[in-house]
Enzyme design. Structure first.
Site, PDB file in Angstrom:
ATOM      1  N   ASP A 276       9.829   5.188  -8.883  1.00 39.55           N
ATOM      2  CA  ASP A 276       8.616   5.944  -9.163  1.00 39.55           C
ATOM      3  C   ASP A 276       8.591   7.225  -8.333  1.00 39.55           C
ATOM      4  OD1 ASP A 276       7.856   3.844 -10.760  1.00 39.55           O
ATOM      5  OD2 ASP A 276       6.380   3.037  -9.353  1.00 39.55           O
ATOM      6  N   LYS A 277       7.856   8.208  -8.822  1.00 39.40           N
ATOM      7  CA  LYS A 277       7.760   9.495  -8.129  1.00 39.40           C
ATOM      8  C   LYS A 277       7.340   9.313  -6.669  1.00 39.40           C
ATOM      9  CE  LYS A 277       4.094  12.058  -8.936  1.00 39.40           C
ATOM     10  NZ  LYS A 277       3.429  12.232  -7.605  1.00 39.40           N
TER      11      LYS A 277
END
Length: 237
Positions: free
Chosen positions: A72-73
């Protein structure tokens, strides 16, 4: 030979921290906040993404490396890149077969009553409008996470998480659904959209059995600065 925390030698400083390099793969320490691909949010705003830096990670090869899996970012830590098509084919197969070991560190609000256990909750998409947001869904895909409590403090727990399956947002949803959301989680927890502590989730280690006649490659990433305070309060030194 098992390789842990071994920096790769290079003449120039890489654009992202480089933890390991050989002829087949790289392992980088992806910073929190850096998306891997230019998705819809990154297209709406001019923000850097990992793919902007891949040319600088060729290290003499004609092709850019590619990410062999996702983070995930807002998740930091170990990310494996394949350096050429044959490497990507082998790495993709290892991930599909579940043969790559992954370990995450997380700070959660509250914490489990037991010091170790297994979260076994199927996951599905919340709705078409929510994109990648997930929810516990008995009709969804089987999803399992093994957890161990590494330390506790007032209102917080430091967990080591091992995903046995690889669903989108699995660790975040499993922790939230168990009653102990991750600190700094703006989607599944109570963190504010602006000014929060940052998601307290870190891909701490990865173990890749890529070579038949060698021990698996084991790489660890140091926890990011924004997790240090909570980790120390839970006993990390």
């Amino acid at each position: 030979m098992t390789i842990a925390d071994q920096p790769a030698n290079s003449r120039e400083e890489p654009p992202v921290p480089l933890l390991y390099r050989d002829a087949m793969m790289l392992v980088i320490d992806k910073p929190a906040g850096l998306p891997i691909h230019r998705g819809p949010q990154a297209k709406r705003r001019v923000i850097p993404v990992l793919t902007d830096h891949l040319d600088a990670l060729r290290f003499g090869l004609p092709r850019r490396p590619e990410a062999a899996h996702r983070l995930d970012k807002d998740t930091s830590g170990c990310l494996v890149l394949g350096r050429h098509p044959r490497a990507m084919t082998e790495l993709n197969q290892l991930f599909r077969d579940g043969r790559i070991g992954k370990s995450y560190w997380a700070i959660v609000e509250g914490g489990p009553a037991e010091d170790e256990g297994l979260i076994d909750l199927a996951l599905g998409k919340q709705s078409p409008e929510r994109g990648w947001w997930m929810k516990v869904d008995p009709a969804g895909l089987p999803s399992q996470t093994r957890y161990t409590v590494r330390g506790r403090s007032a209102g917080l727990a430091w967990l080591e998480l091992e995903p046995l399956t690889g669903r989108t947002h699995q660790l975040r949803v499993h922790c939230a659904a168990s009653g102990w959301p991750m600190l700094g989680d703006e989607i599944y927890g109570s963190a504010p959209r602006e000014g929060g502590p940052g998601l307290q989730l870190h891909a701490r280690a990865i173990t890749v059995p890529l070579y038949r006649k060698r021990d698996p490659v084991h790489v660890e990433a140091p926890p990011p600065d924004h997790m240090h305070e909570a980790l120390r309060s839970c006993g990390w030194a």
